[in-house]
Design an enzyme around this catalytic site. Structure first.
Site, PDB file in Angstrom:
ATOM      1  CB  CYS A   1      -4.626  -0.463 -10.031  1.00 14.33           C
ATOM      2  SG  CYS A   1      -4.056   1.258 -10.137  1.00 14.33           S
TER       3      CYS A   1
ATOM      4  CG  HIS B   1      -2.259  -2.325  -6.988  1.00 16.74           C
ATOM      5  ND1 HIS B   1      -1.416  -2.043  -8.036  1.00 16.74           N
ATOM      6  CD2 HIS B   1      -2.868  -1.153  -6.665  1.00 16.74           C
ATOM      7  CE1 HIS B   1      -1.505  -0.760  -8.339  1.00 16.74           C
ATOM      8  NE2 HIS B   1      -2.377  -0.200  -7.520  1.00 16.74           N
TER       9      HIS B   1
ATOM     10  CG  ASN C   1      -0.035   2.565  -8.161  1.00 16.61           C
ATOM     11  OD1 ASN C   1      -0.108   1.724  -9.046  1.00 16.61           O
ATOM     12  ND2 ASN C   1      -1.100   2.986  -7.495  1.00 16.61           N
TER      13      ASN C   1
END
Length: 326
Positions: free
Chosen positions: A113, A253, A283
């Site tokens: 990520c 994030h 996400n």
């Protein structure tokens, strides 16, 4: 001093909208269950015939259009992804071919990520060393391809997408001002796809055991994230010689809105100045920061002169941030 200025951005979210009700067979009252824990209402999934390079190519073309430059002006193309089209070749080379960036060299980075933030770090350093003038950084992932749809703790969290940014050398006092990058390999088991490489090659047995799908130790990852996000903010402010109140916006994030609530309170930074798309996109791993950046450049939220902190955290373990003057 040479700075790496963002001169254009692009993004792509697949057309298929997947609402929380999709997971109703997995968990009762799925919409409330997912939203109350994460802040997610829906996400996008790529088509069966769409690979990560397809999403990245669309985002790259949008970035070229926004920057007003030709693909031949790109010196280097870096794709941050943990869901490449295939184990080899690099997805970046496929994107390079698709957009006609014939003068670029291309490669992938995989920090899960954190991958887009790491790609920006690479672009910034390549430009600041004076060797390259124009670098494209892309964050793209198709996690719908690797999720275990029997695991209610992870599969509702993720969506697919791609975002791109083009950075170019400038002597003006804007662009990437300072960065902070870290990793801690002792935490590698917390986020993984166990059967996906040379350690445990994919076999009929590993597929039957769902070892070829995404695994995450959610509680430990949450603790990790809530520790390193304040660290990024404090260290970036120290390196940039600023106060947290000097930052116009933070693009974190997009993992869990509860993390943002916790960090806003801990750091005394207004939650409304965290730029989010989590409720609409979930996400999107490497794409998350890139998608939010492009959206807020295009809608005028991020204005010339704004000071923006972009930051990521994820598998590896990995984390980092960049302070950018627009």
């Amino acid at each position: 001093m040479i700075h790496a200025q963002v001169i254009g951005s692009g993004a792509y979210s697949p057309e298929r909208v997947v609402k929380n009700e999709f997971f109703e067979e997995l968990v009762p009252n799925a919409d409330e269950w997912v939203f109350s824990r994460t802040g997610i209402r829906e996400r996008r999934f790529a088509r069966e015939d769409q690979a990560t390079s397809d999403l990245a190519t669309i985002a790259a073309r949008q970035a070229l259009e926004a920057a007003g430059i030709d693909a031949s002006e790109i010196d280097c193309l870096v794709v941050g992804t943990s869901t490449p089209d295939m184990i080899l070749p690099a997805t970046a080379c496929i994107v390079q071919h698709n957009i006609g960036a014939t003068n670029a060299f291309a490669f992938d980075v995989n920090s899960v990520c954190s991958s887009f933030v790491y790609a920006l770090e690479v672009a910034d350093n390549f430009i600041k060393c004076g060797k390259y003038r124009t670098v494209m950084a892309i964050g793209a992932d198709t996690y719908s391809k690797i999720l275990d749809f029997a695991d209610k703790s992870s599969c509702p969290l993720f969506g697919d997408g791609a975002g791109a940014a083009i950075l170019r050398a400038t002597e003006e006092d804007k662009g990437v001002l300072c960065t902070y990058m870290r990793s801690d390999g002792s935490g590698w088991p917390l986020i993984q796809v166990p059967s996906s490489g040379s350690r445990k090659p994919v076999t009929a047995e590993t597929i039957a055991a769902h070892e070829n799908t995404f695994k995450m130790a959610g509680k430990q990852v949450y603790i990790f994230a809530t520790e390193v996000i304040p660290e990024i903010i404090v260290e970036i402010c120290r390196r940039g010689g600023i106060q947290v109140s000097d930052i116009d916006y933070i693009i974190p994030h997009q993992a869990n809105v509860r993390m943002i609530d916790f960090i806003a309170k801990k750091c005394g930074y207004p939650k409304e100045r965290f730029l989010l798309n989590l409720d609409r996109c979930g996400n999107t791993s490497a794409a998350s920061v890139a998608l939010v950046l492009d959206e807020n450049l295009r809608n005028g939220t991020i204005k010339p002169g704004n000071l923006v902190l972009t930051m990521g955290f994820g598998g590896g373990l990995s984390w980092g941030g960049l302070l950018i003057r627009f």
